[in-house]
Write an enzyme that holds these catalytic residues in place. Structure first.
Site, PDB file in Angstrom:
ATOM      1  N   SER A  33       0.865  -1.178   0.000  1.00  0.00           N
ATOM      2  CA  SER A  33       0.000   0.000   0.000  1.00  0.00           C
ATOM      3  C   SER A  33       0.899   1.225   0.000  1.00  0.00           C
ATOM      4  O   SER A  33       1.707   1.395  -0.916  1.00  0.00           O
ATOM      5  CB  SER A  33      -0.946  -0.044   1.200  1.00  0.00           C
ATOM      6  OG  SER A  33      -1.854   1.029   1.159  1.00  0.00           O
ATOM      7  N   HIS A  60      -2.548  -0.938  -3.413  1.00  0.00           N
ATOM      8  CA  HIS A  60      -3.705  -0.062  -3.230  1.00  0.00           C
ATOM      9  C   HIS A  60      -3.524   1.209  -4.067  1.00  0.00           C
ATOM     10  O   HIS A  60      -2.513   1.909  -3.945  1.00  0.00           O
ATOM     11  CB  HIS A  60      -3.875   0.297  -1.755  1.00  0.00           C
ATOM     12  CG  HIS A  60      -4.140  -0.903  -0.898  1.00  0.00           C
ATOM     13  ND1 HIS A  60      -3.806  -0.950   0.440  1.00  0.00           N
ATOM     14  CD2 HIS A  60      -4.701  -2.101  -1.176  1.00  0.00           C
ATOM     15  CE1 HIS A  60      -4.163  -2.111   0.937  1.00  0.00           C
ATOM     16  NE2 HIS A  60      -4.696  -2.838  -0.018  1.00  0.00           N
ATOM     17  N   ASP A 153      -4.488  -4.823   5.785  1.00  0.00           N
ATOM     18  CA  ASP A 153      -4.882  -5.665   4.658  1.00  0.00           C
ATOM     19  C   ASP A 153      -3.811  -6.735   4.414  1.00  0.00           C
ATOM     20  O   ASP A 153      -2.615  -6.445   4.448  1.00  0.00           O
ATOM     21  CB  ASP A 153      -5.064  -4.810   3.402  1.00  0.00           C
ATOM     22  CG  ASP A 153      -5.679  -5.588   2.249  1.00  0.00           C
ATOM     23  OD1 ASP A 153      -6.432  -6.563   2.514  1.00  0.00           O
ATOM     24  OD2 ASP A 153      -5.420  -5.228   1.093  1.00  0.00           O
TER      25      ASP A 153
END
Length: 213
Positions: A33, A60, A153
């Site tokens: 991310s 992401h 995540d």
């Protein structure tokens, strides 16, 4: 928990009925991310163009905009890099990146599926869904790797990979640009190797390029 890879790995031993020249893994899944473009560039740049497995990636991204992530990472990688397309068959030596606002899953036979299903922890694409899909499809022949990022995540996904006998790598949270994702993966107890960023590509090569004897 090992900070350096051991000389051998449990999946590198010979198994009756298996092709002795087949690599012990079938896929590498990466997730990142915040700070991920730099981290992914370094990891992908350290993989050889003869890598015998496909690499699937969740980074992401802002779903409101088109992305040039494939072009950016292709400048660093020796492997071809492309945005994943629904129905593609994942081929060895290729890198497939989840497009913005699409979950990326890998189904039996290496078929890539893109999904508009609901956000997972406010995210789409989701590392958890990618990791869970490779765990279900490849079992002990899957590698999941969590790189820099905020949030958690990937935590459920690495647990799924580990429960199916796969191998899990996390970037060392102490050296990650953003420690949230790798730290959450480490804390869940599913990580086999905690590595500094420059160690990850050599370990991945060692795992996927090993040959059973």
């Amino acid at each position: 928990m090992p900070r350096q890879p051991p000389e051998s790995h449990p999946d590198m031993t010979s198994t009756p009925g298996h092709d002795p020249i087949r690599p012990p893994f079938d896929i590498v899944a990466l997730a990142s991310s915040a700070g991920g473009i730099t981290a992914l560039g370094q990891v992908l740049g350290g993989l050889t163009d003869s890598l015998p497995v496909p690499v699937v990636v969740v980074q992401h991204l802002d779903r409101r905009h088109q992305t040039i992530i494939a072009e950016v990472l292709a400048r660093r990688a020796k492997l071809p890099v492309q945005l994943a397309r629904d129905g593609d068959e994942a081929e060895p030596g290729m890198v497939y990146i989840a497009p913005p606002d699409k979950h990326l899953l890998v189904e039996p036979g290496g078929r890539l599926t893109l999904s508009n299903s609901e956000l997972v922890h406010f995210l789409r694409p989701s590392a958890d869904l990618l990791f869970e899909s490779v765990a279900g499809t490849y079992g002990p022949r899957a590698i999941a790797c969590v790189l820099t990022g905020t949030g958690s995540d990937g935590t459920m996904g690495v647990s799924a990979v580990k429960s199916r006998g796969g191998t899990v790598i996390a970037q060392d949270p102490e050296t990650a640009e953003f420690r949230g994702m790798p730290e959450a993966a480490v804390e869940v107890g599913a990580v086999d190797f905690v590595l500094q960023l420059d160690e990850i590509a050599p370990v991945l090569r060692g795992l996927v390029e090993a040959r059973k004897s």
